[in-house]
Scaffold this motif. Sequence first.
Motif, PDB file in Angstrom:
ATOM      1  N   TYR A 117       0.859  -1.179   0.000  1.00 24.61           N
ATOM      2  CA  TYR A 117       0.000   0.000   0.000  1.00 24.61           C
ATOM      3  C   TYR A 117       0.900   1.236   0.000  1.00 24.61           C
ATOM      4  CZ  TYR A 117      -3.289   3.441   1.928  1.00 24.61           C
ATOM      5  OH  TYR A 117      -4.061   4.543   2.151  1.00 24.61           O
ATOM      6  N   ILE A 118       0.754   2.083  -1.016  1.00 25.14           N
ATOM      7  CA  ILE A 118       1.530   3.318  -1.114  1.00 25.14           C
ATOM      8  C   ILE A 118       0.559   4.492  -1.065  1.00 25.14           C
ATOM      9  CG2 ILE A 118       3.132   4.683  -2.520  1.00 25.14           C
ATOM     10  CD1 ILE A 118       4.366   2.061  -1.574  1.00 25.14           C
ATOM     11  N   CYS A 119       0.591   5.232   0.018  1.00 27.55           N
ATOM     12  CA  CYS A 119      -0.300   6.373   0.220  1.00 27.55           C
ATOM     13  C   CYS A 119       0.253   7.597  -0.503  1.00 27.55           C
ATOM     14  CB  CYS A 119      -0.450   6.655   1.707  1.00 27.55           C
ATOM     15  SG  CYS A 119      -1.632   7.964   2.076  1.00 27.55           S
ATOM     16  N   GLU A 120      -0.601   8.271  -1.225  1.00 29.23           N
ATOM     17  CA  GLU A 120      -0.178   9.437  -1.993  1.00 29.23           C
ATOM     18  C   GLU A 120       0.288  10.585  -1.092  1.00 29.23           C
ATOM     19  OE1 GLU A 120       0.352  11.370  -5.723  1.00 29.23           O
ATOM     20  OE2 GLU A 120      -0.197   9.306  -5.333  1.00 29.23           O
ATOM     21  N   ASP A 151       0.885  10.510   2.567  1.00 28.71           N
ATOM     22  CA  ASP A 151       1.606  10.285   3.819  1.00 28.71           C
ATOM     23  C   ASP A 151       2.421   9.001   3.741  1.00 28.71           C
ATOM     24  OD1 ASP A 151       2.525  10.232   6.422  1.00 28.71           O
ATOM     25  OD2 ASP A 151       0.623   9.499   7.239  1.00 28.71           O
ATOM     26  N   THR A 152       3.726   9.133   3.678  1.00 24.86           N
ATOM     27  CA  THR A 152       4.583   7.949   3.568  1.00 24.86           C
ATOM     28  C   THR A 152       4.564   7.106   4.844  1.00 24.86           C
ATOM     29  OG1 THR A 152       6.568   9.095   4.329  1.00 24.86           O
ATOM     30  CG2 THR A 152       6.123   9.148   1.978  1.00 24.86           C
ATOM     31  N   GLY A 153       4.169   7.688   5.936  1.00 23.20           N
ATOM     32  CA  GLY A 153       4.049   6.919   7.177  1.00 23.20           C
ATOM     33  C   GLY A 153       2.938   5.886   7.108  1.00 23.20           C
ATOM     34  N   SER A 154       2.029   6.026   6.163  1.00 21.43           N
ATOM     35  CA  SER A 154       0.943   5.060   5.989  1.00 21.43           C
ATOM     36  C   SER A 154       1.308   3.927   5.032  1.00 21.43           C
ATOM     37  CB  SER A 154      -0.312   5.767   5.455  1.00 21.43           C
ATOM     38  OG  SER A 154      -0.782   6.692   6.399  1.00 21.43           O
ATOM     39  N   ASP A 155       2.395   4.072   4.289  1.00 17.22           N
ATOM     40  CA  ASP A 155       2.828   3.019   3.365  1.00 17.22           C
ATOM     41  C   ASP A 155       3.070   1.741   4.165  1.00 17.22           C
ATOM     42  OD1 ASP A 155       2.839   5.087   1.547  1.00 17.22           O
ATOM     43  OD2 ASP A 155       4.985   5.035   1.166  1.00 17.22           O
ATOM     44  N   ALA A 156       2.672   0.599   3.591  1.00 19.63           N
ATOM     45  CA  ALA A 156       2.809  -0.651   4.336  1.00 19.63           C
ATOM     46  C   ALA A 156       2.751  -1.850   3.403  1.00 19.63           C
ATOM     47  CB  ALA A 156       1.701  -0.769   5.380  1.00 19.63           C
ATOM     48  N   GLU A 202      -8.576   9.438   1.093  1.00 22.32           N
ATOM     49  CA  GLU A 202      -7.237   9.007   0.710  1.00 22.32           C
ATOM     50  C   GLU A 202      -7.103   8.809  -0.792  1.00 22.32           C
ATOM     51  OE1 GLU A 202      -6.223   5.043   2.049  1.00 22.32           O
ATOM     52  OE2 GLU A 202      -8.270   4.370   1.705  1.00 22.32           O
ATOM     53  N   GLU A 203      -5.858   8.863  -1.221  1.00 24.78           N
ATOM     54  CA  GLU A 203      -5.465   8.460  -2.560  1.00 24.78           C
ATOM     55  C   GLU A 203      -4.292   7.517  -2.368  1.00 24.78           C
ATOM     56  OE1 GLU A 203      -4.986  11.468  -5.669  1.00 24.78           O
ATOM     57  OE2 GLU A 203      -5.872  12.892  -4.258  1.00 24.78           O
ATOM     58  N   ALA A 204      -4.382   6.345  -2.997  1.00 27.42           N
ATOM     59  CA  ALA A 204      -3.344   5.352  -2.744  1.00 27.42           C
ATOM     60  C   ALA A 204      -3.150   4.440  -3.946  1.00 27.42           C
ATOM     61  CB  ALA A 204      -3.702   4.524  -1.522  1.00 27.42           C
ATOM     62  N   TYR A 205      -1.974   3.821  -3.980  1.00 27.39           N
ATOM     63  CA  TYR A 205      -1.643   2.821  -4.982  1.00 27.39           C
ATOM     64  C   TYR A 205      -1.479   1.482  -4.283  1.00 27.39           C
ATOM     65  CZ  TYR A 205      -0.944   6.655  -8.171  1.00 27.39           C
ATOM     66  OH  TYR A 205      -1.155   7.759  -8.956  1.00 27.39           O
TER      67      TYR A 205
END
Length: 154
Positions: free
Chosen positions: A81-84, A86-91, A140-143
Motif C-alpha cells: 500500500y503506497i499512500c499518496e 503520507d509515507t508513514g501510511s505506506d505498508a 485518501e489516494e493510494a496505490y
Amino acid sequence: MKKFRGKKRYFRNLKRKVMNFEINCGNDSWFDFWHIHLDFYGRGNRNLKVRREHIKAHISLYNNLLKKLEQYDKEYQSWVYICEDDTGSDAVYIHTPNPNYDYFPHQIRDLQWKCEIPKSFKDLIDLNKYNIGYYKSKYEEAYFIQSKFHGIRL
C-alpha cells in the motif's frame, strides 16, 4: 523542519531489517490485515529520494514475504500500500481467512487496475511481475501493488 541526519546508517539498518525479517507462516498461522510500516515516522514526506528508498524497501520486503508465503497452504492476499499523501501510511499487508471474522477475500470497490503510475516511482516497479491499482476516496489516494502470480487478487 529538522534535517535528516545519519541517512546512510538509517538506510543500511532498514535494508538489514528487510533482509532479516521473520514471520511465522506455519499452517496454523492466520493474518487479519497484518501489516508493517517501514517509514512509520513519515521521513519520505520531506524528500523524494528518501520516499523512493522506502518504496524500494517495501517492495523488497513484499518479495521476501511472498517467498515465505509459498510454503503457506491456505489462501491469502498480500499487497503493498503506497499512500499518496503520507509515507508513514505506506505498508506491506497480508490477509487470510481468520477466526476474528469471516471477511475474506478483501475487495476494494472502485480500485482502478488500469491506472497511470506516477513518474516518482514508476521505474521501481516491474510491470511483468506486479499489478498496480489506484484508489481514490474523499479520505485518501493510494496505490496498491500486488503480485500477478501469488495470492488472491484484491
